[in-house]
Design a protein around this motif. Sequence first.
Motif, PDB file in Angstrom:
ATOM      1  N   MET A  52      -2.549 -45.192  12.633  1.00 11.25           N
ATOM      2  CA  MET A  52      -3.027 -44.060  13.405  1.00 11.25           C
ATOM      3  C   MET A  52      -2.297 -42.813  12.911  1.00 11.25           C
ATOM      4  SD  MET A  52      -2.788 -43.325  17.518  1.00 11.25           S
ATOM      5  CE  MET A  52      -2.045 -44.881  17.736  1.00 11.25           C
ATOM      6  N   SER A  53      -3.054 -41.753  12.667  1.00 13.94           N
ATOM      7  CA  SER A  53      -2.433 -40.502  12.252  1.00 13.94           C
ATOM      8  C   SER A  53      -2.009 -39.710  13.484  1.00 13.94           C
ATOM      9  CB  SER A  53      -3.394 -39.683  11.396  1.00 13.94           C
ATOM     10  OG  SER A  53      -4.546 -39.358  12.128  1.00 13.94           O
ATOM     11  N   VAL A  54      -0.986 -38.897  13.309  1.00 16.84           N
ATOM     12  CA  VAL A  54      -0.448 -38.122  14.422  1.00 16.84           C
ATOM     13  C   VAL A  54      -0.726 -36.642  14.173  1.00 16.84           C
ATOM     14  CG1 VAL A  54       1.650 -37.501  15.680  1.00 16.84           C
ATOM     15  CG2 VAL A  54       1.343 -39.827  14.831  1.00 16.84           C
ATOM     16  N   ALA A  55      -1.278 -35.982  15.159  1.00 16.96           N
ATOM     17  CA  ALA A  55      -1.560 -34.551  15.060  1.00 16.96           C
ATOM     18  C   ALA A  55      -0.359 -33.751  15.533  1.00 16.96           C
ATOM     19  CB  ALA A  55      -2.789 -34.199  15.898  1.00 16.96           C
ATOM     20  N   THR A  56      -0.287 -32.506  15.103  1.00 18.51           N
ATOM     21  CA  THR A  56       0.752 -31.620  15.611  1.00 18.51           C
ATOM     22  C   THR A  56       0.407 -31.224  17.044  1.00 18.51           C
ATOM     23  OG1 THR A  56      -0.402 -29.712  14.715  1.00 18.51           O
ATOM     24  CG2 THR A  56       1.275 -30.708  13.317  1.00 18.51           C
ATOM     25  N   THR A  57       1.357 -30.628  17.711  1.00 19.48           N
ATOM     26  CA  THR A  57       1.117 -30.164  19.069  1.00 19.48           C
ATOM     27  C   THR A  57       0.169 -28.972  19.034  1.00 19.48           C
ATOM     28  OG1 THR A  57       3.274 -30.938  19.789  1.00 19.48           O
ATOM     29  CG2 THR A  57       2.209 -29.264  21.162  1.00 19.48           C
ATOM     30  N   GLU A  58      -0.862 -29.029  19.866  1.00 21.40           N
ATOM     31  CA  GLU A  58      -1.844 -27.962  19.947  1.00 21.40           C
ATOM     32  C   GLU A  58      -1.581 -27.158  21.214  1.00 21.40           C
ATOM     33  OE1 GLU A  58      -5.885 -29.627  19.414  1.00 21.40           O
ATOM     34  OE2 GLU A  58      -4.833 -31.445  18.813  1.00 21.40           O
ATOM     35  N   ILE A  59      -1.812 -25.850  21.146  1.00 28.28           N
ATOM     36  CA  ILE A  59      -1.720 -24.990  22.323  1.00 28.28           C
ATOM     37  C   ILE A  59      -3.144 -24.618  22.708  1.00 28.28           C
ATOM     38  CG2 ILE A  59      -0.862 -22.827  23.278  1.00 28.28           C
ATOM     39  CD1 ILE A  59       1.395 -22.979  21.186  1.00 28.28           C
ATOM     40  N   ILE A  60      -3.506 -24.937  23.951  1.00 31.49           N
ATOM     41  CA  ILE A  60      -4.847 -24.687  24.456  1.00 31.49           C
ATOM     42  C   ILE A  60      -4.749 -23.689  25.615  1.00 31.49           C
ATOM     43  CG2 ILE A  60      -6.965 -25.739  25.348  1.00 31.49           C
ATOM     44  CD1 ILE A  60      -6.091 -27.037  22.731  1.00 31.49           C
ATOM     45  N   ALA A  61      -5.547 -22.640  25.555  1.00 26.31           N
ATOM     46  CA  ALA A  61      -5.624 -21.673  26.658  1.00 26.31           C
ATOM     47  C   ALA A  61      -6.869 -22.013  27.464  1.00 26.31           C
ATOM     48  CB  ALA A  61      -5.696 -20.249  26.113  1.00 26.31           C
ATOM     49  N   ARG A  62      -6.720 -22.182  28.774  1.00 26.62           N
ATOM     50  CA  ARG A  62      -7.841 -22.579  29.625  1.00 26.62           C
ATOM     51  C   ARG A  62      -8.003 -21.606  30.788  1.00 26.62           C
ATOM     52  NH1 ARG A  62      -9.924 -27.203  27.771  1.00 26.62           N
ATOM     53  NH2 ARG A  62      -8.557 -28.717  26.812  1.00 26.62           N
ATOM     54  N   ALA A  63      -9.257 -21.474  31.233  1.00 21.37           N
ATOM     55  CA  ALA A  63      -9.587 -20.516  32.286  1.00 21.37           C
ATOM     56  C   ALA A  63     -10.059 -21.215  33.549  1.00 21.37           C
ATOM     57  CB  ALA A  63     -10.691 -19.572  31.795  1.00 21.37           C
ATOM     58  N   VAL A  64      -9.485 -20.809  34.675  1.00 23.66           N
ATOM     59  CA  VAL A  64      -9.998 -21.183  35.986  1.00 23.66           C
ATOM     60  C   VAL A  64     -10.859 -19.998  36.426  1.00 23.66           C
ATOM     61  CG1 VAL A  64      -9.405 -21.616  38.399  1.00 23.66           C
ATOM     62  CG2 VAL A  64      -8.032 -22.650  36.565  1.00 23.66           C
ATOM     63  N   ILE A  65     -12.176 -20.210  36.418  1.00 23.01           N
ATOM     64  CA  ILE A  65     -13.131 -19.169  36.801  1.00 23.01           C
ATOM     65  C   ILE A  65     -13.841 -19.663  38.051  1.00 23.01           C
ATOM     66  CG2 ILE A  65     -15.156 -17.825  36.103  1.00 23.01           C
ATOM     67  CD1 ILE A  65     -14.271 -18.369  33.154  1.00 23.01           C
ATOM     68  N   ASP A 112     -10.698 -40.988  18.110  1.00 24.15           N
ATOM     69  CA  ASP A 112     -11.068 -41.349  16.739  1.00 24.15           C
ATOM     70  C   ASP A 112      -9.854 -41.730  15.899  1.00 24.15           C
ATOM     71  OD1 ASP A 112     -13.739 -40.773  17.389  1.00 24.15           O
ATOM     72  OD2 ASP A 112     -13.511 -38.667  16.802  1.00 24.15           O
ATOM     73  N   GLY A 113      -8.914 -42.459  16.503  1.00 27.55           N
ATOM     74  CA  GLY A 113      -7.756 -42.954  15.775  1.00 27.55           C
ATOM     75  C   GLY A 113      -6.657 -41.935  15.545  1.00 27.55           C
ATOM     76  N   THR A 114      -6.798 -40.735  16.080  1.00 27.02           N
ATOM     77  CA  THR A 114      -5.779 -39.701  15.919  1.00 27.02           C
ATOM     78  C   THR A 114      -5.123 -39.422  17.263  1.00 27.02           C
ATOM     79  OG1 THR A 114      -6.984 -38.654  14.095  1.00 27.02           O
ATOM     80  CG2 THR A 114      -5.351 -37.304  15.216  1.00 27.02           C
ATOM     81  N   ALA A 115      -3.795 -39.442  17.260  1.00 25.57           N
ATOM     82  CA  ALA A 115      -3.047 -39.096  18.467  1.00 25.57           C
ATOM     83  C   ALA A 115      -3.007 -37.578  18.588  1.00 25.57           C
ATOM     84  CB  ALA A 115      -1.633 -39.660  18.390  1.00 25.57           C
ATOM     85  N   HIS A 116      -3.279 -37.089  19.777  1.00 26.54           N
ATOM     86  CA  HIS A 116      -3.253 -35.655  20.056  1.00 26.54           C
ATOM     87  C   HIS A 116      -2.190 -35.363  21.110  1.00 26.54           C
ATOM     88  CE1 HIS A 116      -7.097 -34.600  18.021  1.00 26.54           C
ATOM     89  NE2 HIS A 116      -7.372 -35.855  18.298  1.00 26.54           N
TER      90      HIS A 116
END
Length: 143
Positions: A1-14, A76-80
Amino acid sequence: MSVATTEIIARAVIRRDGHLLLARQRAKTWSFLPGGHVEPGERVEVALVREIAEELGVTAKIAGFVGVVENGYIEDGTAHHELNLVFEVTITDYQPASKEDHLEFHWLPITQLADTDVRPGALKTALLAAGNDASPFWRAWDG
């Protein structure tokens, strides 16, 4: 399994009239808060306003900070690994239509949030636990 880097996600409460705006990828059964990835070197608030404009074709205004949820999952086999930075947002048009072929948007009655598959689950749980409390929250990943 491949490992992804840490992602920063901006989310909106509307919110509108007791409803919460959710997004869904057309090929998936679950929903999520609108927003998206913060690009390297991009300010989080700028990224969120950009993502809302790209997805919905409306102007967004950050109204306040809601909280942070750390999340991990395998797809899909990738750690997030991601940090979801969540903001209260107002938009110029509350009848938005998707500008992205792969996304659709819908208004969910907030009373149905507990029974709806909204991901990440820790974010849904944090929103439910917060209720009307405007204090910012932090939810660590339990993975």
